[in-house]
Enzyme design. Structure first.
Site, PDB file in Angstrom:
ATOM      1  N   ARG A   1       4.953  -8.734  -2.304  1.00 35.32           N
ATOM      2  CA  ARG A   1       4.225  -8.296  -1.132  1.00 35.32           C
ATOM      3  C   ARG A   1       4.686  -6.971  -0.515  1.00 35.32           C
ATOM      4  NH1 ARG A   1       3.427  -9.413   4.763  1.00 35.32           N
ATOM      5  NH2 ARG A   1       2.480  -7.773   4.744  1.00 35.32           N
TER       6      ARG A   1
ATOM      7  N   ARG B   1       4.827  -8.348  -2.478  1.00 37.92           N
ATOM      8  CA  ARG B   1       6.042  -8.078  -1.689  1.00 37.92           C
ATOM      9  C   ARG B   1       6.145  -9.064  -0.545  1.00 37.92           C
ATOM     10  NH1 ARG B   1       8.875  -2.693  -0.149  1.00 37.92           N
ATOM     11  NH2 ARG B   1      10.474  -4.251   0.105  1.00 37.92           N
ATOM     12  N   HIS B   2       7.372  -9.180   0.009  1.00 38.37           N
ATOM     13  CA  HIS B   2       7.609 -10.093   1.119  1.00 38.37           C
ATOM     14  C   HIS B   2       6.840  -9.661   2.366  1.00 38.37           C
ATOM     15  CE1 HIS B   2      10.193  -7.029   2.846  1.00 38.37           C
ATOM     16  NE2 HIS B   2      10.718  -6.877   1.638  1.00 38.37           N
ATOM     17  N   GLY B   3       6.724 -10.573   3.317  1.00 44.04           N
ATOM     18  CA  GLY B   3       6.049 -10.264   4.577  1.00 44.04           C
ATOM     19  C   GLY B   3       6.909  -9.388   5.477  1.00 44.04           C
TER      20      GLY B   3
END
Ligand SMILES: *[C@@H]1O[C@H](CO)[C@@H](O)[C@H](O)[C@H]1NC(C)=O
Length: 358
Positions: A19, A96-98
């Protein structure tokens, strides 16, 4: 950095996902496509500097309509194949991460620049320095890059939108049969992002309750650092880049450039502090404060008011330069280190094709 990888297997066929910037590779019987998307905050009007945040840009900046409706899929913006002639076989997404908190290292510098303004800054009557002095330093060391609350919402909404695009692959039946897989790195923010993604899919999209998926093994994230943190496992990358003091040499050169000095001098003037008290790192972190306040709290922070467009362009360039040498095209090993993940994805695609042909 890559985080989540999700893998959906359809009728014996496999498909795979992971993210901030987000790529979906879709494999269809007749065509293939790639899509990019992003997702989560509140302020509906973007501060003018928001387009210079580079890797710290909130997802909504790219797709502003998400500020109004975070579950809406604007099909004119994504390539969606004709479902009469194409059947989706598999989906692989690298996500990808938040949205996350700053790291402890960044927070230490944030405290430093805040203390400098608080103790030495003087206003020039426009209220900017006064606003900074009454701003509350609320970042604490424990936050260390963890996923923030709206970072979870980012992921939940992203899962919802993805499932909306591929309902046949992301269905209750496929979930119950575990024709999917969610792979993540061991990083806290990544594990939490993956859990939020799964929750968004299972609870928000499919409308299932937690007890209805008891025993469905694939609803638990699978940790695989070799795949998802390939850079840490690539010895050449570690030696040539991470442990090499000169690999990011150009970044250090730019920190002492005329462009950067101009920003330092302008800022020292605005804050009425001595230019000797400022460094490129402190100025950069003050700019990050502006971006984090927007992405985490959805506010146009007083930290944004000390920079003009020209400063923002210089600081955007500084961050781009770092990413270029550390993650991007600057050194060949940066992309080559992702080979394991690349192979993994293409193996799944090949598998889906051959099973489909059989
Ligand atoms: C460190 O980086 C520089 C610049 O890219 C390169 O010339 C040098 O060979 C690298 N050193 C090591 C030990 O990899």
């Amino acid at each position: 950095r890559l985080c989540v990888s999700m893998n959906v297997l359809i009728s014996g066929q496999t498909k795979q996902t992971a993210r901030r910037v987000f790529i979906v590779v879709t494999l269809l019987r007749c065509c293939s496509s790639s899509v990019s998307d992003a997702g989560g905050a509140k302020l509906t009007e973007s501060p003018t500097l928001a387009r210079y945040f580079g890797t710290k840009t909130r997802y909504e900046e790219v797709n502003q309509y998400l500020l109004q409706n975070p579950l809406l899929v604007d099909k004119s913006l994504v390539f969606t194949p004709d479902t009469d002639s194409c059947t989706p076989l598999q989906i692989v997404a690298v996500i990808r991460h938040g949205t996350r908190y700053p790291t402890t290292k960044q927070i230490k510098k944030m405290k430093q620049v805040y203390n400098l303004v608080r103790d030495k800054g003087e206003g020039s009557g426009d209220g900017v320095v006064e606003a900074l002095k009454s701003w509350q330093m609320w970042y604490e060391d424990w936050m260390d890059g963890q996923l923030v609350e709206n970072g979870k919402t980012d992921m939940q909404n992203l899962a919802f939108r993805l499932a909306t695009l591929y309902p046949s692959l992301l269905s209750t039946e496929k979930l119950r049969g575990c024709h999917m897989k969610f792979v993540t790195s061991s990083k806290h923010r990544c594990v939490d992002s993956t859990k939020a993604f799964i929750k968004g899919f299972v609870e928000n999209y499919l409308g299932l309750k937690e007890d209805e998926i008891q025993g469905v093994e694939c609803t638990k994230p699978e940790i695989n650092d070799e795949l998802m943190r390939f850079f840490d496992h690539c010895q050449k990358f570690v030696i040539f880049i991470e442990e090499n003091a000169t690999a990011l040499n150009q970044v250090d050169v730019f920190k002492t450039s005329a462009e950067m000095n101009t920003v330092l001098e302008k800022l020292a003037g605005r804050l009425q502090v001595s230019v000797g008290d400022l460094t490129a790192d402190l100025v950069q972190v003050a700019f990050y404060l502006c971006s984090f306040e927007l992405s985490i709290k959805g506010i146009n922070s007083p930290w944004c008011k000390i920079f003009d467009q020209e400063d923002a362009e210089v600081l955007e360039y500084l961050n781009d330069l770092k990413q270029y040498w550390k993650r991007g095209y600057g050194h060949a090993i940066n992309s080559r280190s992702s080979c394991i993940l690349f192979h993994n994805i293409f193996n799944y695609l090949d598998q889906a094709v051959s099973e489909s042909e059989r």
